[in-house]
Design an enzyme around this catalytic site. Structure first.
Site, PDB file in Angstrom:
ATOM      1  N   HIS A 173      26.198  23.607 -53.538  1.00 34.30           N
ATOM      2  CA  HIS A 173      27.214  22.555 -53.355  1.00 34.30           C
ATOM      3  C   HIS A 173      26.556  21.453 -52.510  1.00 34.30           C
ATOM      4  O   HIS A 173      26.546  21.519 -51.285  1.00 34.30           O
ATOM      5  CB  HIS A 173      28.409  23.205 -52.647  1.00 34.30           C
ATOM      6  N   CYS A 187      33.329  15.067 -46.500  1.00 34.05           N
ATOM      7  CA  CYS A 187      34.054  16.052 -45.696  1.00 34.05           C
ATOM      8  C   CYS A 187      34.674  15.308 -44.528  1.00 34.05           C
ATOM      9  O   CYS A 187      33.957  14.705 -43.730  1.00 34.05           O
ATOM     10  CB  CYS A 187      33.135  17.161 -45.195  1.00 34.05           C
ATOM     11  N   HIS A 206      26.152  17.679 -51.130  1.00 32.25           N
ATOM     12  CA  HIS A 206      26.628  16.306 -50.939  1.00 32.25           C
ATOM     13  C   HIS A 206      25.395  15.409 -51.037  1.00 32.25           C
ATOM     14  O   HIS A 206      24.262  15.855 -50.810  1.00 32.25           O
ATOM     15  CB  HIS A 206      27.362  16.185 -49.600  1.00 32.25           C
ATOM     16  N   ARG A 262      39.605  18.167 -55.482  1.00 32.27           N
ATOM     17  CA  ARG A 262      39.753  18.664 -54.097  1.00 32.27           C
ATOM     18  C   ARG A 262      38.766  17.969 -53.156  1.00 32.27           C
ATOM     19  O   ARG A 262      39.161  17.209 -52.280  1.00 32.27           O
ATOM     20  CB  ARG A 262      39.560  20.192 -54.088  1.00 32.27           C
ATOM     21  N   ASP A 263      37.474  18.194 -53.346  1.00 29.55           N
ATOM     22  CA  ASP A 263      36.501  17.677 -52.378  1.00 29.55           C
ATOM     23  C   ASP A 263      36.434  16.160 -52.444  1.00 29.55           C
ATOM     24  O   ASP A 263      36.224  15.490 -51.432  1.00 29.55           O
ATOM     25  CB  ASP A 263      35.112  18.284 -52.658  1.00 29.55           C
ATOM     26  N   ASN A 322      30.093  14.421 -53.081  1.00 25.19           N
ATOM     27  CA  ASN A 322      29.277  15.439 -53.760  1.00 25.19           C
ATOM     28  C   ASN A 322      28.350  14.745 -54.734  1.00 25.19           C
ATOM     29  O   ASN A 322      28.590  13.612 -55.143  1.00 25.19           O
ATOM     30  CB  ASN A 322      30.171  16.371 -54.583  1.00 25.19           C
TER      31      ASN A 322
END
Ligand code: HMG
Ligand code: MG
Length: 306
Positions: free
Chosen positions: A207, A240, A209, A15-16, A249
């Site tokens: 979380h 993002c 980055h 996803r990310d 990430n």
């Protein structure tokens, strides 16, 4: 150094990671990658997101992916959901867990989900209520916990205000998003000093980055403060799309290497993880940026794939 014996690593790369890659990955390649991640021992995979496909075209195939992956017992397959429309789509394909998301800062919240913070609460409250009625666990994300690309520094009390609202909606866990990767350990300490006064450490995830290379240092600080859940993307994929300049990430492979060397269990098999990294690297047609993938390339076949 006081460290936990065991931590949970949540793989958010599908996803990310993929939401921010310019190259579209074919649906069948995503499915093969997620299936290979399921074989690494990871217990949680954020598979995709049910946001508006015009906002994130890379993940427009979320339903197809969820339908086709082989679900391994003991692995949670989760997806992001921004509103009831997204929840309905996610429930249709029987996602295991839904993740709602918003920001601690107005600027990022507006650019990411097109609403003010106040306007967002009732929308997410409804999602949590219906997801719970459907028997699903709900994870919350709060982004920009240290700084916002539009509004600048974000205070721990701003984060706490949003965290309070999300927990009072009934979320099971909150992931604290350091969206733009600027934090250093002293800032993480200030944030957690505030949040741990009000919330259990087992309900908080970090979380990070890794835009400026400080993610692992921030994770060590978080471990020392009792946090045992960390989000990461294999090979450091991602970013993002609504936070300019934010890079991927922290890399799952770099994180798992460090945790294992610290004597912390993750349940993940390092060699299988590296194989899975090679699979998505091939599908993307570009080199992943993690240190472990660099080593693998420098050593030809690599020590891990003997
Ligand atoms: P909007 O345009 O304000 O939506 O977007 P709306 O509610 O006004 O609806 C407009 C139209 O979109 C309607 O269609 C809806 O049905 C449709 P129409 O009636 O005009 O034909 N629509 C949808 N269609 C499919 N699926 C949906 C959906 N919702 C509405 N779910 C919205 C608001 C939230 C939908 C939009 O802004 C959006 O999709 N944003 C997603 C942005 C995103 O995915 N960002 C990246 C994830 S967050 C992140 O990366 C941070 C994190 O990693 C933590 C960290 O690092 O900090 C989690
Ligand atoms: Mg993120």
């Amino acid at each position: 150094m006081k460290l936990p014996k065991k931590v949970t690593v949540k793989e958010v790369g599908p996803r990310d990671g993929l939401q921010n890659e310019k190259e579209r990955v074919a649906t069948e390649d995503k499915i093969a990658w997620i299936d290979s991640l399921s074989e690494t021992g990871v217990s949680y995979i954020e598979v995709s997101s049910f946001v508006h496909p015009k906002w994130i075209p890379q993940l427009a195939d979320a339903a197809e992916v969820l339908k086709a992956i082989k679900r391994k017992k003991g692995v949670t397959y989760a997806a992001l959901v921004p509103n009831i429309r997204g929840l309905d789509r996610a429930l249709e394909v029987d996602v295991d867990e839904v993740s709602i998301f918003m920001s601690a800062s107005e600027g990022h919240n507006r650019s990411n989900i097109n609403k003010s913070i106040e306007e967002t609460y009732p929308i997410l409250g409804e999602v949590v209520k219906e997801a719970k009625q459907a028997g699903k666990r709900v994870r919350g994300y709060v982004s920009t916990v240290i700084a916002c690309p539009y509004d600048g520094p974000v205070s721990p009390s701003q984060v706490r205000t949003v965290a309070d609202q999300l927990f009072s909606m009934g979320i099971d866990e909150l992931s604290l998003g350091e969206t733009i990767g600027v934090a250093v350990p002293t800032q993480v300490e200030q944030l957690l000093d505030e949040l741990l006064l009000h919330f259990d450490s087992e309900k908080l995830a970090m979380h990070f980055h890794d835009t400026r290379g400080t993610a692992l240092a921030n994770i060590v600080k978080s471990l020392e403060m009792g946090i045992t859940i960390f989000d990461s993307s294999l090979g450091g994929l991602g970013g993002c799309p609504y936070a300019k300049g934010a890079s991927g990430n922290v890399a799952t492979d770099d994180l798992v290497y460090m945790l294992h060397e610290l004597g912390i269990e993750t349940g993940i098999d390092f060699q299988s993880l590296m194989k899975s990294g090679q699979l998505i690297e091939t599908a993307l047609g570009k080199q992943l940026k993690s240190r472990q993938m660099d080593i693998l390339r420098a050593e030809g076949r690599g020590e891990y794939l003997e």
